[in-house]
Design a protein around this motif. Sequence first.
Motif, PDB file in Angstrom:
ATOM      1  N   ASP A  34      67.675  93.555  31.845  1.00 39.55           N
ATOM      2  CA  ASP A  34      69.048  93.043  31.986  1.00 39.55           C
ATOM      3  C   ASP A  34      70.047  94.066  32.027  1.00 39.55           C
ATOM      4  O   ASP A  34      70.931  93.039  32.739  1.00 39.55           O
ATOM      5  CB  ASP A  34      69.065  92.857  30.533  1.00 39.55           C
ATOM      6  N   HIS A  64      65.255  74.632  24.362  1.00 40.86           N
ATOM      7  CA  HIS A  64      66.633  74.998  24.343  1.00 40.86           C
ATOM      8  C   HIS A  64      67.276  74.027  23.441  1.00 40.86           C
ATOM      9  O   HIS A  64      67.788  72.797  23.813  1.00 40.86           O
ATOM     10  CB  HIS A  64      67.092  74.473  26.532  1.00 40.86           C
ATOM     11  N   LYS A 118      68.170  88.728  22.248  1.00 41.68           N
ATOM     12  CA  LYS A 118      69.464  87.649  22.392  1.00 41.68           C
ATOM     13  C   LYS A 118      69.999  89.215  21.469  1.00 41.68           C
ATOM     14  O   LYS A 118      71.334  88.398  21.627  1.00 41.68           O
ATOM     15  CB  LYS A 118      68.980  86.727  21.660  1.00 41.68           C
ATOM     16  N   LEU A 170      61.691  88.328  21.427  1.00 39.25           N
ATOM     17  CA  LEU A 170      62.833  87.051  21.833  1.00 39.25           C
ATOM     18  C   LEU A 170      64.319  86.818  21.395  1.00 39.25           C
ATOM     19  O   LEU A 170      64.994  87.437  21.653  1.00 39.25           O
ATOM     20  CB  LEU A 170      62.711  85.230  22.290  1.00 39.25           C
ATOM     21  N   GLU A 171      63.770  86.981  19.951  1.00 39.57           N
ATOM     22  CA  GLU A 171      65.192  87.517  19.314  1.00 39.57           C
ATOM     23  C   GLU A 171      65.545  89.015  19.320  1.00 39.57           C
ATOM     24  O   GLU A 171      66.703  89.195  19.034  1.00 39.57           O
ATOM     25  CB  GLU A 171      64.385  87.370  17.642  1.00 39.57           C
ATOM     26  N   SER A 231      70.830  91.306  23.804  1.00 41.94           N
ATOM     27  CA  SER A 231      71.915  90.551  24.850  1.00 41.94           C
ATOM     28  C   SER A 231      72.557  89.307  24.874  1.00 41.94           C
ATOM     29  O   SER A 231      71.553  87.850  25.724  1.00 41.94           O
ATOM     30  CB  SER A 231      71.301  90.962  26.459  1.00 41.94           C
ATOM     31  N   PRO A 232      73.111  89.292  24.230  1.00 49.07           N
ATOM     32  CA  PRO A 232      73.200  87.246  23.736  1.00 49.07           C
ATOM     33  C   PRO A 232      74.386  86.673  24.770  1.00 49.07           C
ATOM     34  O   PRO A 232      73.991  85.452  24.724  1.00 49.07           O
ATOM     35  CB  PRO A 232      74.560  87.229  22.087  1.00 49.07           C
ATOM     36  N   SER A 233      74.640  86.852  25.665  1.00 49.04           N
ATOM     37  CA  SER A 233      75.468  86.227  27.054  1.00 49.04           C
ATOM     38  C   SER A 233      73.840  85.908  27.892  1.00 49.04           C
ATOM     39  O   SER A 233      74.243  85.329  29.224  1.00 49.04           O
ATOM     40  CB  SER A 233      76.531  87.338  27.506  1.00 49.04           C
ATOM     41  N   ARG A 234      73.317  86.569  27.694  1.00 54.97           N
ATOM     42  CA  ARG A 234      72.077  85.951  29.009  1.00 54.97           C
ATOM     43  C   ARG A 234      71.432  85.229  28.568  1.00 54.97           C
ATOM     44  O   ARG A 234      71.300  84.713  27.207  1.00 54.97           O
ATOM     45  CB  ARG A 234      71.314  87.071  28.696  1.00 54.97           C
ATOM     46  N   SER A 235      70.725  84.102  29.384  1.00 57.03           N
ATOM     47  CA  SER A 235      70.098  83.886  29.036  1.00 57.03           C
ATOM     48  C   SER A 235      68.284  83.143  29.616  1.00 57.03           C
ATOM     49  O   SER A 235      68.536  84.067  30.430  1.00 57.03           O
ATOM     50  CB  SER A 235      70.788  82.117  29.898  1.00 57.03           C
ATOM     51  N   TRP A 236      67.895  83.707  27.983  1.00 59.66           N
ATOM     52  CA  TRP A 236      66.281  83.699  28.162  1.00 59.66           C
ATOM     53  C   TRP A 236      65.862  83.011  28.025  1.00 59.66           C
ATOM     54  O   TRP A 236      65.619  81.892  27.512  1.00 59.66           O
ATOM     55  CB  TRP A 236      65.792  85.062  26.479  1.00 59.66           C
TER      56      TRP A 236
END
Length: 668
Positions: A344, A476, A417, A413-414, A420-425
């Motif tokens: 990331d 999503h 998130k 995953l949580e 790094s909330p701006s990343r699309s995981w």
Amino acid sequence: MCGICCVVSLSTRPPDSWLLKEGIEFSLRRRGPDSSQQLVKSVLHPPYHCLFSGHVLHLRGLMTPQPLEDPTTGNIFLWNGEIFSGIRVEVEENDARVLFRHLCSCGSKSDILSVLSPIRGPWSFVFYQASRHCLWFGRDYFGRRSLLWQFNEDRNSAFALSSVSSVSEMDSPWQEVPAAGIFQLDLQVCAMSKGVVLTLHPWQSSSSENGTEDAIIGDPGLLLKDLPSYVALEVNKHHSLVTPVVPLNMKVLEPLEETRFSDFANCVASVGILQRFLVEPLRKKLVHQFIAVLSEAVKKRVLYVVRDTNQFEGEMSENVLRRPHVAILFSGGIDSILLANLADRHVPLDEPIDLLNVAFANPNEVGQNNSSQKRNEKRQWPRSECRNNADMAVGDPLSCFNVPDRITGRAGLEELKALSPSRSWNFVEINVTLEELKTARKQRISHLVYPLDTVLDDSIGCAVWFASRGEGLKTHQGVTRPYKSPAKVMLTGIGADEQLAGYSRHRICFKRDGFEGLNKELRMELGRISSRNLGRDDRVIGDHGKEARFPFLDEGVVSFLNSLPVWEKADLTLPQGVGEKLLLRLAAVELGLTASAVLPKRAMQFGSRIAKLESSNERASDKCTRLQSGSVEDFSTQGSKPLQKKVNYTADSFLQTSLTAEGEDLCS
């Protein structure tokens, strides 16, 4: 990454097509779907012929078909690797072409070895030196790229090298080329003697001080003990390579000093224990150094890949901008979540990262009728349809895939998130039924795992094959859709357990023999990783036209860890979930990770539940009979079609071919 192959004939006749008929050519094309071509080099006196076949997965610089041929010298080159450092490669350059240029300027053995020694990164190669009628080949120090050989005393084709092979009872067995150094084959000598005479230029490690000793290179006599009697081997220690990592620190503590490691022996694993370690200034400094060297290793592996931006200048769509190029084999355990966290840092923020999480449904755990209904419902989902997450309750057809790694993967995953909330995981749930497993094993996986053949090889090979294929479900905004990862680069966590005492057998060894015994065990683990793990995993992942990259086996990371005394890396007096891979867990906490930092080790075959599918009374070391029944012809008849000389093939027709069925730990 590439699929490479070389077949040598020591007669007046060129190599015949026996190799291509076995489906090996098709497997090579799957590894290198972007370009395929071949050429034949013939010498009349003494007579020999070499067929070179190259199949390219384009990842760096300008697209460069292989084999490479120099019209001035007549040299030929096949390269399956990545140069991360050691030879200067500009961003727009292709590393295979740069290395070939260096090799073509070499006049002696020492020159060639001097070019190859400083290279940092995974590789296997074949280099034909026309002026000396020599064939050079080998794998990197850790064996991170597959290369197999086969000897045929009675065939027109006496010797073959290939990235992949095929299970067959008709021919001589294939074996992995030992990662013991660089091999040299004098084709004129072989042609005159009608035999194969190999010269090995081994890895040599200089002696060192301060409690360390030479890194294990391996006894060539033991490594090559399975060679046929008509193959001669010479070891040339006067012309050798320099090992790319520092020797392992073998220092041990006196018995009285060991008592300081029992302060937390009876504590329950918790983040709090790890945070107390981080209060120590020297420990915290060491953790920061480790994060820095591992982060640099991840950086090189996620940035050295061609991205699509330049190809769509002026008409780039949002979909192109948001195409993932990096995926991680992801269980939510400490190894994989730390790699995701560091990736990331370096992957462009507008680019998603795929987290590939595999699970196997055990038909014994659900009612037979219900299981059939679930599989049918899954099969009937059109690609264009979607499904609301609210429907996925306890009675959902997918609930049988809630295996341990799926649970920890979602939790991991949580955590990502939150950090790094701006990343699309993209969390990809890869669900595999027993029927799919059996079909894929027969048609593809048995040939990729070969020549390895144990129950453990079967379990891990199958789990990694499905995981790296990347076909599953992605949720999503509460909607679940079918998804296939387009990422060509796969990060895996292999190497962490072998260096940081992550396996349960390390605790047993420590209790029995203390730090001295643990040191010997860790040295042995790293010494055998090429033959035990890496060739197999490279073949399995490469089958999808994707490249495995191993940050924990970066030369800088290994040298850093080798330089530390063992108690700085692991404290096996501490409870499970803390003591093993202690340095890694401290790094995770320092980076803001919490629950995943204290997850105990769980091997991939158990976390994904593949080990429970077919037989519960097998041992991991048993020979696996399920791997013996493969039939590559069932998968494709295209593998028997010979390539034309210097003709490129498009990848589309091969990429469209798919299976009739839908669709020891790598990342713990």
